[in-house]
Design a protein around this motif. Structure first.
Motif, PDB file in Angstrom:
ATOM      1  N   VAL A 219       0.817  -1.230   0.000  1.00 38.88           N
ATOM      2  CA  VAL A 219       0.000   0.000   0.000  1.00 38.88           C
ATOM      3  C   VAL A 219       0.846   1.272   0.000  1.00 38.88           C
ATOM      4  O   VAL A 219       0.292   2.373   0.038  1.00 38.88           O
ATOM      5  N   VAL A 220       2.166   1.143  -0.037  1.00 36.46           N
ATOM      6  CA  VAL A 220       3.025   2.325  -0.039  1.00 36.46           C
ATOM      7  C   VAL A 220       3.597   2.558  -1.432  1.00 36.46           C
ATOM      8  O   VAL A 220       3.505   1.712  -2.323  1.00 36.46           O
ATOM      9  N   SER A 221       4.214   3.739  -1.606  1.00 40.73           N
ATOM     10  CA  SER A 221       4.776   4.094  -2.914  1.00 40.73           C
ATOM     11  C   SER A 221       6.038   3.311  -3.241  1.00 40.73           C
ATOM     12  O   SER A 221       6.330   3.044  -4.401  1.00 40.73           O
ATOM     13  N   GLY A 222       6.805   2.970  -2.222  1.00 38.39           N
ATOM     14  CA  GLY A 222       8.045   2.258  -2.460  1.00 38.39           C
ATOM     15  C   GLY A 222       8.568   1.605  -1.196  1.00 38.39           C
ATOM     16  O   GLY A 222       8.167   1.948  -0.077  1.00 38.39           O
ATOM     17  N   ALA A 223       9.476   0.640  -1.366  1.00 36.71           N
ATOM     18  CA  ALA A 223      10.048  -0.083  -0.236  1.00 36.71           C
ATOM     19  C   ALA A 223      11.564  -0.073  -0.306  1.00 36.71           C
ATOM     20  O   ALA A 223      12.150  -0.171  -1.390  1.00 36.71           O
ATOM     21  N   LEU A 224      12.185   0.058   0.855  1.00 33.68           N
ATOM     22  CA  LEU A 224      13.637  -0.028   0.978  1.00 33.68           C
ATOM     23  C   LEU A 224      13.990  -1.274   1.770  1.00 33.68           C
ATOM     24  O   LEU A 224      13.386  -1.541   2.811  1.00 33.68           O
ATOM     25  N   VAL A 225      14.962  -2.023   1.295  1.00 30.50           N
ATOM     26  CA  VAL A 225      15.435  -3.209   2.012  1.00 30.50           C
ATOM     27  C   VAL A 225      16.772  -2.859   2.661  1.00 30.50           C
ATOM     28  O   VAL A 225      17.726  -2.504   1.979  1.00 30.50           O
ATOM     29  N   VAL A 226      16.820  -2.933   3.979  1.00 32.25           N
ATOM     30  CA  VAL A 226      18.050  -2.668   4.721  1.00 32.25           C
ATOM     31  C   VAL A 226      18.820  -3.974   4.861  1.00 32.25           C
ATOM     32  O   VAL A 226      18.269  -4.979   5.324  1.00 32.25           O
ATOM     33  N   VAL A 227      20.083  -3.963   4.464  1.00 30.91           N
ATOM     34  CA  VAL A 227      20.922  -5.159   4.525  1.00 30.91           C
ATOM     35  C   VAL A 227      22.207  -4.819   5.269  1.00 30.91           C
ATOM     36  O   VAL A 227      22.929  -3.899   4.879  1.00 30.91           O
ATOM     37  N   GLN A 228      22.482  -5.554   6.323  1.00 28.00           N
ATOM     38  CA  GLN A 228      23.737  -5.356   7.038  1.00 28.00           C
ATOM     39  C   GLN A 228      24.855  -6.070   6.290  1.00 28.00           C
ATOM     40  O   GLN A 228      24.787  -7.270   6.038  1.00 28.00           O
ATOM     41  N   ALA A 229      25.879  -5.328   5.938  1.00 29.30           N
ATOM     42  CA  ALA A 229      26.975  -5.873   5.148  1.00 29.30           C
ATOM     43  C   ALA A 229      27.670  -7.025   5.881  1.00 29.30           C
ATOM     44  O   ALA A 229      28.010  -6.922   7.058  1.00 29.30           O
ATOM     45  N   GLY A 230      27.859  -8.138   5.162  1.00 27.03           N
ATOM     46  CA  GLY A 230      28.599  -9.266   5.694  1.00 27.03           C
ATOM     47  C   GLY A 230      27.866 -10.115   6.708  1.00 27.03           C
ATOM     48  O   GLY A 230      28.465 -10.984   7.339  1.00 27.03           O
ATOM     49  N   ARG A 231      26.537  -9.887   6.856  1.00 28.73           N
ATOM     50  CA  ARG A 231      25.800 -10.661   7.855  1.00 28.73           C
ATOM     51  C   ARG A 231      24.747 -11.582   7.243  1.00 28.73           C
ATOM     52  O   ARG A 231      24.599 -12.731   7.655  1.00 28.73           O
ATOM     53  N   ILE A 232      24.006 -11.080   6.271  1.00 26.17           N
ATOM     54  CA  ILE A 232      22.876 -11.831   5.725  1.00 26.17           C
ATOM     55  C   ILE A 232      23.300 -12.564   4.447  1.00 26.17           C
ATOM     56  O   ILE A 232      23.855 -11.961   3.525  1.00 26.17           O
ATOM     57  N   ARG A 233      23.007 -13.857   4.378  1.00 25.02           N
ATOM     58  CA  ARG A 233      23.379 -14.645   3.207  1.00 25.02           C
ATOM     59  C   ARG A 233      22.486 -14.303   2.026  1.00 25.02           C
ATOM     60  O   ARG A 233      21.338 -13.885   2.177  1.00 25.02           O
ATOM     61  N   THR A 234      23.036 -14.482   0.858  1.00 23.35           N
ATOM     62  CA  THR A 234      22.339 -14.112  -0.367  1.00 23.35           C
ATOM     63  C   THR A 234      20.984 -14.807  -0.533  1.00 23.35           C
ATOM     64  O   THR A 234      20.004 -14.155  -0.900  1.00 23.35           O
ATOM     65  N   PRO A 235      20.862 -16.132  -0.290  1.00 25.20           N
ATOM     66  CA  PRO A 235      19.541 -16.768  -0.446  1.00 25.20           C
ATOM     67  C   PRO A 235      18.470 -16.136   0.437  1.00 25.20           C
ATOM     68  O   PRO A 235      17.321 -15.981   0.008  1.00 25.20           O
ATOM     69  N   ALA A 236      18.832 -15.751   1.666  1.00 27.24           N
ATOM     70  CA  ALA A 236      17.856 -15.123   2.564  1.00 27.24           C
ATOM     71  C   ALA A 236      17.433 -13.766   2.020  1.00 27.24           C
ATOM     72  O   ALA A 236      16.246 -13.412   2.050  1.00 27.24           O
ATOM     73  N   CYS A 237      18.385 -12.995   1.516  1.00 27.01           N
ATOM     74  CA  CYS A 237      18.063 -11.693   0.922  1.00 27.01           C
ATOM     75  C   CYS A 237      17.170 -11.849  -0.301  1.00 27.01           C
ATOM     76  O   CYS A 237      16.237 -11.068  -0.503  1.00 27.01           O
ATOM     77  N   LYS A 238      17.446 -12.869  -1.081  1.00 29.50           N
ATOM     78  CA  LYS A 238      16.630 -13.103  -2.270  1.00 29.50           C
ATOM     79  C   LYS A 238      15.201 -13.465  -1.901  1.00 29.50           C
ATOM     80  O   LYS A 238      14.254 -13.060  -2.588  1.00 29.50           O
ATOM     81  N   ARG A 239      15.032 -14.219  -0.813  1.00 29.31           N
ATOM     82  CA  ARG A 239      13.676 -14.558  -0.368  1.00 29.31           C
ATOM     83  C   ARG A 239      12.941 -13.305   0.109  1.00 29.31           C
ATOM     84  O   ARG A 239      11.732 -13.152  -0.127  1.00 29.31           O
ATOM     85  N   THR A 240      13.671 -12.417   0.766  1.00 23.84           N
ATOM     86  CA  THR A 240      13.075 -11.150   1.206  1.00 23.84           C
ATOM     87  C   THR A 240      12.571 -10.351   0.016  1.00 23.84           C
ATOM     88  O   THR A 240      11.436  -9.861  -0.002  1.00 23.84           O
ATOM     89  N   VAL A 241      13.425 -10.225  -0.982  1.00 19.48           N
ATOM     90  CA  VAL A 241      13.067  -9.475  -2.190  1.00 19.48           C
ATOM     91  C   VAL A 241      11.887 -10.137  -2.902  1.00 19.48           C
ATOM     92  O   VAL A 241      10.950  -9.465  -3.357  1.00 19.48           O
TER      93      VAL A 241
END
Length: 282
Positions: A219-241
């Motif tokens: 329901v919002v105009s846009g979304a920002l994904v905050v990612v802590q460098a060197g902490r979150i694995r790529t597959p988890a980030c991809k699932r978030t996206v």
């Protein structure tokens, strides 16, 4: 003897190089802006450096307009100004994959930078499970109260100490926040907020733990994904996206937090240096 020594040195060097490549292959976390672009296919809205202190006191750093934190979030604000053809989005969801990545700090910092630039800003605490902004219940029924009633938004916002910046707290923690967010009342509240303020920034729960963020993102105009460098694995980030896209969210990009330029390599040393720090005095 010398020949064996040379062979041992060559073997050690080859083993070291191979081990470095192996460790880099195993460590598939998002570590740099290039990782964000290549692995997630998203633009980098901001790169926020890691502070040398034990605690990241972002609010304190924002008091100095020339600090690396202030300059980084000012750059992120500029990127948001060009995120849409009409300028900065009227409403922005700030979310992350897991807790502790700097989601709430990013919300506060972006809201502060926009407010200092003359924009009227509203922060909505969309985390009705573990609220980040504590306000006296006598001053506001919060988001949960608005979702379950018919009160007007204007009477429930609380002004902060920062000029141009107001807050709508989460309110009383409901038994099922996701169910509250699924009704049509949420869209009405966001649309009202967009008409009242130049920028509305919503702080939401971590995405992989709950379904609240996708509902808010729809329901919002846009979304920002905050990612802590060197902490979150790529597959988890991809699932978030993927979850945000499934909710038809307009993902603006990524804010990479706690970025350590020394670990990333020499070419990122600029992120750790104040602009003008090496200039000469006359």
């Amino acid at each position: 003897m010398s020949r064996r020594l040379i062979q041992a040195l060559i073997f050690s060097l080859a083993f070291g190089v191979g081990l470095a490549f192996a460790l880099n292959f195993i460590d598939d976390t998002i570590k740099s802006p290039e990782d964000v672009r290549k692995k997630l296919g998203l633009p980098v809205i901001g790169v926020i450096p890691k502070l040398s202190r034990k605690r990241d006191l972002v609010v304190d750093e924002l008091t100095d307009p020339r600090s690396s934190i202030s300059e980084s979030f000012a750059s992120a604000r500029t990127a948001l100004d060009f995120a849409t053809k009409d300028g900065a989005p009227s409403s922005v969801l700030v979310t992350s994959t897991r807790p502790g990545e700097g989601k709430t700090s990013t919300t506060i910092a972006l809201a502060t930078v926009f407010a200092r630039g003359g924009k009227s800003v509203l922060i909505i605490d969309g985390d009705m499970r573990k609220p980040s902004f504590i306000v006296d219940s006598k001053n506001s029924i919060g988001l949960s109260g608005l979702l379950t009633g018919t009160d007007d938004l204007i009477g429930q916002v609380v002004r902060s100490k920062t000029p141009n910046l107001s807050i709508l707290p989460a309110g009383v923690i409901p038994p099922n926040p996701a169910q509250l967010l699924s009704g049509p009342r949420l869209r009405e509240i966001i649309e009202t907020a967009e008409n009242m303020y130049d920028v509305v920034i919503i702080d939401s729960p971590p995405l992989l733990s709950f379904t609240d963020s996708p509902r808010l993102g729809s329901v919002v105009s846009g979304a920002l994904v905050v990612v802590q460098a060197g902490r979150i694995r790529t597959p988890a980030c991809k699932r978030t996206v993927a979850q945000l896209y499934e909710a038809r969210s307009n993902i603006l990009g990524v804010v990479l937090t706690k970025f350590d330029s020394k670990k990333a390599g020499y070419e990122y040393n600029y992120y750790n240096t104040k602009y003008g720090a090496d200039t000469y005095g006359y």
